[in-house]
Design an enzyme around this catalytic site. Structure first.
Site, PDB file in Angstrom:
ATOM      1  N   LYS A  50       0.498  -1.091  -0.180  1.00  0.00           N
ATOM      2  CA  LYS A  50      -0.061   0.023   0.251  1.00  0.00           C
ATOM      3  C   LYS A  50       1.041   0.881  -0.102  1.00  0.00           C
ATOM      4  O   LYS A  50       2.026   1.539   0.590  1.00  0.00           O
ATOM      5  CB  LYS A  50      -0.480   0.367   1.019  1.00  0.00           C
ATOM      6  CG  LYS A  50      -1.408   1.170   1.722  1.00  0.00           C
ATOM      7  CD  LYS A  50      -2.840   1.635   0.685  1.00  0.00           C
ATOM      8  CE  LYS A  50      -3.477   3.075   0.357  1.00  0.00           C
ATOM      9  NZ  LYS A  50      -4.305   2.700  -0.787  1.00  0.00           N
ATOM     10  N   CYS A 135      -2.281   9.802  -6.641  1.00  0.00           N
ATOM     11  CA  CYS A 135      -3.661   9.810  -5.533  1.00  0.00           C
ATOM     12  C   CYS A 135      -4.292  11.468  -6.022  1.00  0.00           C
ATOM     13  O   CYS A 135      -4.133  12.226  -5.200  1.00  0.00           O
ATOM     14  CB  CYS A 135      -2.640   9.677  -4.089  1.00  0.00           C
ATOM     15  SG  CYS A 135      -4.229   9.507  -3.100  1.00  0.00           S
ATOM     16  N   SER A 200      -6.241   5.021 -10.986  1.00  0.00           N
ATOM     17  CA  SER A 200      -7.802   5.713 -10.880  1.00  0.00           C
ATOM     18  C   SER A 200      -7.707   6.939 -12.006  1.00  0.00           C
ATOM     19  O   SER A 200      -6.912   7.744 -11.654  1.00  0.00           O
ATOM     20  CB  SER A 200      -8.861   5.926 -10.069  1.00  0.00           C
ATOM     21  OG  SER A 200      -8.152   6.145  -8.660  1.00  0.00           O
TER      22      SER A 200
END
Ligand code: SIN
Length: 316
Positions: A50, A135, A200
């Site tokens: 992570k 992010c 993403s």
């Protein structure tokens, strides 16, 4: 020997051999040691942790992940155990019996990223850094990869802080001018050995008609999209950066839920392929299934190795 064994999914890159081409996308099944252990015991060919910040973080308020029929939306906000936890894991992991370990780093400042890189270098471990420039989920912190000047400055600092090979995780780009501008910056950095495309698609909005509400709490419902929504964008980024970054590797990430999407990423040029949303929904058993499907597809097409078709996507 069965036909399955006639197909070789192994990958050699970054000076090491991987027993296959599939591993987890950072953020999925990799925050806690027991999750990483499950990945190690699975058919994943490598592991990535992570994204770590210097200090542990709880992340954004819940609900912050929501599955949808076409994938997922999340605004996790970098919940993680802090860099020391993952460095300690890397110390004990060693060479992982041939499954490479990548450490994802997502410092809240450039100084934090450089401090983590220096500590990783001092530790002298085989683990490789993938620095997260993308992010979308920390309120008040824009995605660095959309700021070309700040990215150039950051890469110069990474080069100074870290003497080994490293990679970066990029946000999706949507315009040829942006592919070219980012590639020009990345190509100035010899030890930048790989880019992972894509994180993403940031700041999407999923709406629930019944409740007439958003489905996640942070940022009034805005979050990063994964799964089917992102596959074509991921493939475009993989193909374009493969063309624009000679001598560097591209790791494909986005929309992989079967052997077919893994095949598409490799055909577009990916060296290896990460699995995110599908891993979240199915668990580590997804790796054996996807690998078997990829092998069956290759066998049906007469391919024995990934190099037989990697980057050979035809245009019309
Ligand atoms: C998160 O923790 O918010 C996801 C990390 C990322 O998208 O880079």
């Amino acid at each position: 020997m069965s036909d399955d064994h006639a197909v070789d999914l192994s990958v050699t890159w970054l000076g090491r051999a991987m027993p296959g081409c599939l591993y987890n996308a950072s953020g999925v099944w990799c925050r806690e040691e027991d999750e990483l252990a499950a990945l190690r015991a699975s058919a994943a060919a490598a592991l990535i942790t992570k994204s770590a910040t210097l200090a542990p973080r709880d992340g954004n308020p819940e609900p912050r992940y929501h599955p949808t029929p076409l994938g997922s939306i999340n605004s996790m906000g970098l919940p993680n155990r802090g860099f020391d936890y993952y460095l300690d894991f890397a110390r004990r992991y060693g060479d992982g019996g041939g499954k490479p370990l990548f450490l994802s780093l997502s410092g809240l400042t450039l100084d934090d990223n450089c401090a983590m890189l220096r500590r990783l270098a001092e530790a002298g471990l085989p683990a490789l850094p993938e620095i997260n420039l993308s992010c979308p989920n920390v309120p008040g912190k824009p995605q660095l990869g959309y700021d070309f000047g700040a990215t150039a400055e950051a890469l110069d600092a990474f080069d100074a802080a870290y003497p080994g090979l490293y990679g970066v995780k990029l946000p999706p780009y949507f315009d040829p001018a942006h592919f070219a501008a980012m590639a020009e910056i990345l190509n100035r950095h010899r030890r930048l050995a790989f880019v992972t495309c894509i994180n993403s698609i940031g700041n999407g909005l999923v709406v629930d008609v019944d409740s007439e509400a958003v489905v996640i709490k942070p940022k009034d419902g805005l979050g990063g999209l994964g799964g089917d929504y992102v596959l074509p964008t991921a493939l475009a980024n993989v193909r374009e950066f493969c063309r624009l970054l000679p001598g560097k590797d591209v790791v494909g990430c986005g929309g992989v839920k079967s052997g077919r999407e893994a095949f598409m990423h490799i055909l577009a040029g990916a060296r290896a392929v990460q699995v995110g949303t599908c891993l979240h929904q199915e668990g580590p058993g997804a790796f054996a299934r996807i690998a078997a499907e990829l092998a069956a597809l290759m066998r049906a097409k007469g391919y024995r190795r990934l190099d037989d078709f990697r980057g050979r996507l035809r245009t019309l």
